[in-house]
Design a protein around this motif. Sequence first.
Motif: not given
Length: 137
Positions: A82-83, A86, A89-90
């Motif tokens: 999950d990290d 993220l 996505n960044e």
Amino acid sequence: MPPRLLPIDTETVARRLELNPGTVTLAAAKVIINSLGLDAEADGHSGLATEAFELAIEVQAITDAPEPGGLVASARMIQDMDDIVLKANELRTTTAGTYDRYDKHTVQATEALEILTAVVVKLEAADFELRTGTRAA
């Protein structure tokens, strides 16, 4: 304001899992992310290159980790993924801001994000099976 990017949603991930299941691997995502880093470095975008290379290292660390054998290890791997999603996505947002929303690099960053998201879906399905299926008994 960063460029508006299409979201990675359940339809996108389901389509990738159904039509291109062979691409849903951490190795495939790492190759794309590393390629983004090399291109950014060659183009003089050192911040983007660093971000991509750091993410590639994290993806490699998950790749090298042993397959989760229990519920706690499975939950930890999902949290780690999950990290990573993220951060991917960044990276996509940064890539779109550095190049362009429609640039091939942004398309590659989007593909990496789709793959990583699909990997999480597969991990969550395996975790669910571990918790509720015949293996849980």
